[in-house]
Write a protein that holds these residues in place. Structure first.
Motif, PDB file in Angstrom:
ATOM      1  N   ARG A  75       1.513  -8.125 -29.364  1.00 24.54           N
ATOM      2  CA  ARG A  75       2.541  -8.919 -30.038  1.00 24.54           C
ATOM      3  C   ARG A  75       3.318  -9.715 -28.990  1.00 24.54           C
ATOM      4  NH1 ARG A  75       7.337  -4.483 -31.409  1.00 24.54           N
ATOM      5  NH2 ARG A  75       7.449  -3.639 -29.283  1.00 24.54           N
ATOM      6  N   ALA A  76       4.045 -10.723 -29.452  1.00 26.96           N
ATOM      7  CA  ALA A  76       4.878 -11.529 -28.553  1.00 26.96           C
ATOM      8  C   ALA A  76       6.202 -10.803 -28.333  1.00 26.96           C
ATOM      9  CB  ALA A  76       5.123 -12.903 -29.161  1.00 26.96           C
ATOM     10  N   VAL A  77       6.545 -10.575 -27.081  1.00 27.66           N
ATOM     11  CA  VAL A  77       7.788  -9.872 -26.742  1.00 27.66           C
ATOM     12  C   VAL A  77       8.567 -10.677 -25.707  1.00 27.66           C
ATOM     13  CG1 VAL A  77       6.895  -7.548 -27.225  1.00 27.66           C
ATOM     14  CG2 VAL A  77       6.590  -8.538 -24.948  1.00 27.66           C
ATOM     15  N   PRO A  78       9.890 -10.451 -25.608  1.00 32.29           N
ATOM     16  CA  PRO A  78      10.691 -11.133 -24.567  1.00 32.29           C
ATOM     17  C   PRO A  78      10.161 -10.769 -23.176  1.00 32.29           C
ATOM     18  CG  PRO A  78      12.099 -10.058 -26.191  1.00 32.29           C
ATOM     19  CD  PRO A  78      10.716  -9.587 -26.464  1.00 32.29           C
ATOM     20  N   LYS A 188      15.916  -3.026 -24.326  1.00 35.07           N
ATOM     21  CA  LYS A 188      16.004  -2.482 -25.687  1.00 35.07           C
ATOM     22  C   LYS A 188      16.797  -3.420 -26.585  1.00 35.07           C
ATOM     23  CE  LYS A 188      15.657   2.445 -24.519  1.00 35.07           C
ATOM     24  NZ  LYS A 188      16.338   3.765 -24.582  1.00 35.07           N
ATOM     25  N   ALA A 189      17.902  -3.956 -26.048  1.00 30.97           N
ATOM     26  CA  ALA A 189      18.749  -4.872 -26.824  1.00 30.97           C
ATOM     27  C   ALA A 189      17.995  -6.162 -27.163  1.00 30.97           C
ATOM     28  CB  ALA A 189      20.022  -5.191 -26.043  1.00 30.97           C
ATOM     29  N   ALA A 190      17.215  -6.683 -26.202  1.00 36.41           N
ATOM     30  CA  ALA A 190      16.455  -7.908 -26.426  1.00 36.41           C
ATOM     31  C   ALA A 190      15.388  -7.703 -27.504  1.00 36.41           C
ATOM     32  CB  ALA A 190      15.799  -8.369 -25.127  1.00 36.41           C
ATOM     33  N   LEU A 191      14.744  -6.533 -27.492  1.00 39.83           N
ATOM     34  CA  LEU A 191      13.745  -6.226 -28.517  1.00 39.83           C
ATOM     35  C   LEU A 191      14.409  -6.031 -29.874  1.00 39.83           C
ATOM     36  CD1 LEU A 191      11.444  -3.743 -26.542  1.00 39.83           C
ATOM     37  CD2 LEU A 191      10.837  -6.038 -27.292  1.00 39.83           C
ATOM     38  N   ALA A 192      15.567  -5.323 -29.878  1.00 40.13           N
ATOM     39  CA  ALA A 192      16.292  -5.073 -31.130  1.00 40.13           C
ATOM     40  C   ALA A 192      16.751  -6.382 -31.768  1.00 40.13           C
ATOM     41  CB  ALA A 192      17.483  -4.155 -30.869  1.00 40.13           C
ATOM     42  N   ALA A 193      17.122  -7.355 -30.925  1.00 51.26           N
ATOM     43  CA  ALA A 193      17.581  -8.654 -31.436  1.00 51.26           C
ATOM     44  C   ALA A 193      16.466  -9.384 -32.197  1.00 51.26           C
ATOM     45  CB  ALA A 193      18.069  -9.520 -30.280  1.00 51.26           C
ATOM     46  N   LYS A 194      15.211  -9.048 -31.866  1.00 56.29           N
ATOM     47  CA  LYS A 194      14.067  -9.646 -32.565  1.00 56.29           C
ATOM     48  C   LYS A 194      13.479  -8.697 -33.605  1.00 56.29           C
ATOM     49  CE  LYS A 194      12.681 -12.784 -28.856  1.00 56.29           C
ATOM     50  NZ  LYS A 194      12.772 -14.013 -29.663  1.00 56.29           N
ATOM     51  N   GLY A 195      14.235  -7.605 -33.881  1.00 54.59           N
ATOM     52  CA  GLY A 195      13.769  -6.637 -34.879  1.00 54.59           C
ATOM     53  C   GLY A 195      12.598  -5.805 -34.412  1.00 54.59           C
ATOM     54  N   MET A 196      12.498  -5.582 -33.112  1.00 54.69           N
ATOM     55  CA  MET A 196      11.384  -4.812 -32.551  1.00 54.69           C
ATOM     56  C   MET A 196      11.878  -3.516 -31.915  1.00 54.69           C
ATOM     57  SD  MET A 196       9.290  -7.788 -30.513  1.00 54.69           S
ATOM     58  CE  MET A 196       8.558  -9.202 -31.337  1.00 54.69           C
ATOM     59  N   LYS A 197      10.962  -2.577 -31.772  1.00 51.37           N
ATOM     60  CA  LYS A 197      11.227  -1.347 -31.032  1.00 51.37           C
ATOM     61  C   LYS A 197      10.242  -1.252 -29.878  1.00 51.37           C
ATOM     62  CE  LYS A 197      13.172   1.483 -34.758  1.00 51.37           C
ATOM     63  NZ  LYS A 197      13.033   2.743 -35.523  1.00 51.37           N
ATOM     64  N   GLU A 198      10.615  -0.443 -28.865  1.00 56.84           N
ATOM     65  CA  GLU A 198       9.722  -0.308 -27.717  1.00 56.84           C
ATOM     66  C   GLU A 198       8.418   0.363 -28.136  1.00 56.84           C
ATOM     67  OE1 GLU A 198      13.417   1.750 -26.083  1.00 56.84           O
ATOM     68  OE2 GLU A 198      12.934   0.971 -28.057  1.00 56.84           O
ATOM     69  N   ARG A 199       7.352  -0.081 -27.538  1.00 54.84           N
ATOM     70  CA  ARG A 199       6.057   0.583 -27.692  1.00 54.84           C
ATOM     71  C   ARG A 199       5.661   1.113 -26.326  1.00 54.84           C
ATOM     72  NH1 ARG A 199       2.543  -3.740 -31.345  1.00 54.84           N
ATOM     73  NH2 ARG A 199       3.683  -3.457 -33.327  1.00 54.84           N
ATOM     74  N   ASN A 200       5.197   2.355 -26.305  1.00 55.67           N
ATOM     75  CA  ASN A 200       5.001   3.049 -25.027  1.00 55.67           C
ATOM     76  C   ASN A 200       3.978   2.376 -24.114  1.00 55.67           C
ATOM     77  OD1 ASN A 200       6.887   5.108 -25.598  1.00 55.67           O
ATOM     78  ND2 ASN A 200       5.392   6.142 -26.892  1.00 55.67           N
ATOM     79  N   PHE A 201       2.780   2.144 -24.625  1.00 53.99           N
ATOM     80  CA  PHE A 201       1.737   1.574 -23.767  1.00 53.99           C
ATOM     81  C   PHE A 201       1.991   0.097 -23.486  1.00 53.99           C
ATOM     82  CE2 PHE A 201      -0.536   5.234 -25.704  1.00 53.99           C
ATOM     83  CZ  PHE A 201      -0.697   5.960 -24.532  1.00 53.99           C
ATOM     84  N   GLU A 202       2.647  -0.568 -24.430  1.00 57.45           N
ATOM     85  CA  GLU A 202       3.073  -1.947 -24.183  1.00 57.45           C
ATOM     86  C   GLU A 202       4.046  -1.986 -23.005  1.00 57.45           C
ATOM     87  OE1 GLU A 202       4.465  -5.062 -27.355  1.00 57.45           O
ATOM     88  OE2 GLU A 202       6.248  -3.961 -26.673  1.00 57.45           O
TER      89      GLU A 202
END
Length: 329
Positions: A75-78, A188-202
């Motif tokens: 997926r596209a992430v910050p 974590k905040a940057a991912l949360a701002a896009k409605g995402m959660k951390e993924r371990n292997f990502e």
């Protein structure tokens, strides 16, 4: 749903995770010490810390990328938070490796790295209005004081590199670790701002990708690539150890992420914390480190501080769980 460690399936998964972390990182520590104490036929030692970071981070990128594709998807992430976090983490690893290159023993480096709370405390006290309990200060004092005792218990051999510079690198590694905590919160905040959660292997893939890129840049700036590669080609025994070392790092991190995703993060903290204690004891007993009474006292103090800090985390976690249950009732 997090499986209960008390169930048969939970126990099996926990056993797999614990054995994986212990096996990978105990061997990782042993190989790291072998690599950094290796001397060629001409007496030259391996001193290419940035070059080593490239190989270790690349192994993590490969395994993390495979696991990400198989279990999580793409997926596209910050990118910026991962860039900053990866750059700081590889700088911390570089400083730890350089500390050992310049005379700090593996037990001292491992115990010293367990003092991560020190820069966090200092930063929080200077910048914020954080308050810490007497017990937390005691934990830090035991770890720092114990590490200092181990460091001073064994005098450097005549003609050996001064460990003074090595200790400076160790302090720099702790400073980087202290900053990393803040960057991970921003991630974590940057991912949360896009409605995402951390993924371990990502996280393993992305962080190590920027760690590898940072290491490549500094390797060429410092002129380490050509001599580092030449040293490995002229000494195939150490190159084999380095490849195994990098593989152990990747496998160990994969098992860490497995435990985090399967159980509570505190379970992972317990496993990795106790692993450090066993790594120190294994190194002392199996690598020929001579310890006098002062050294063993220091090891006991530092390990005691580490385990007491872990016990406090468990106590806080139980209190938090109980308070949440009362709120539900």
């Amino acid at each position: 749903r997090i499986p209960a460690p008390g169930t048969s399936m939970g126990l099996l998964q926990l056993a797999v995770g614990v054995l994986g972390i212990y096996a990978a990182f105990l061997y990782y520590g042993s190989l790291q010490e072998d690599v950094l104490t290796y001397a060629s036929a001409t007496g030259e030692k391996f001193k290419y810390s940035w070059f080593l970071q490239i190989l270790e981070a690349t192994a993590n990128v490969i395994l993390g990328g495979i696991c990400m594709l198989l279990f999580e998807g793409v997926r596209a992430v910050p990118q910026v938070p991962y860039l900053i976090s990866g750059a700081l983490q590889v700088c911390a690893k570089y400083c730890t490796t350089s500390a050992m290159v310049f005379g700090v023993s593996f037990p001292v480096a491992t115990l010293g790295k367990s003092s991560k709370m020190v820069p966090v405390m200092i930063g929080s006290l200077l910048i914020g209005n954080a308050k810490y309990s007497v017990r937390e200060y005691i934990h830090v004092a035991l770890i720092v004081g114990g590490t200092a005792m181990v460091s001073m218990a064994k005098k450097a051999k005549p003609g050996s590199p001064s460990s003074g510079l090595g200790l400076c690198f160790l302090v720099a590694a702790l400073a980087c670790d202290g900053i990393v905590g803040g960057t991970q919160k921003r991630l974590k905040a940057a991912l949360a701002a896009k409605g995402m959660k951390e993924r371990n292997f990502e996280m393993q893939f992305m962080t190590n990708l920027y760690m590898a890129l940072t290491a490549v840049i500094f390797t060429f700036i410092m002129g380490e690539f050509q001599p580092g590669w030449k040293f490995c080609m002229e000494n195939p025994a150490i190159f084999k150890n380095i490849l195994q070392f990098a593989a152990c790092s990747a496998v160990g991190q994969a098992f860490i992420f497995f435990v985090i995703s399967t159980f509570d993060p505190l379970v992972c903290t317990t496993v990795t914390t106790t692993r450090k204690v066993f790594s120190v004891l294994y190194s002392i007993l199996m690598k020929g480190h001579q310890m006098n009474a002062q050294g063993w006292t220091g090891v006991s103090m530092a390990c005691g501080g580490i385990l007491l800090e872990l016990e406090e985390k468990y106590s806080k976690n139980k209190k938090h769980a109980k308070s949440n249950e009362k709120k539900k009732d």
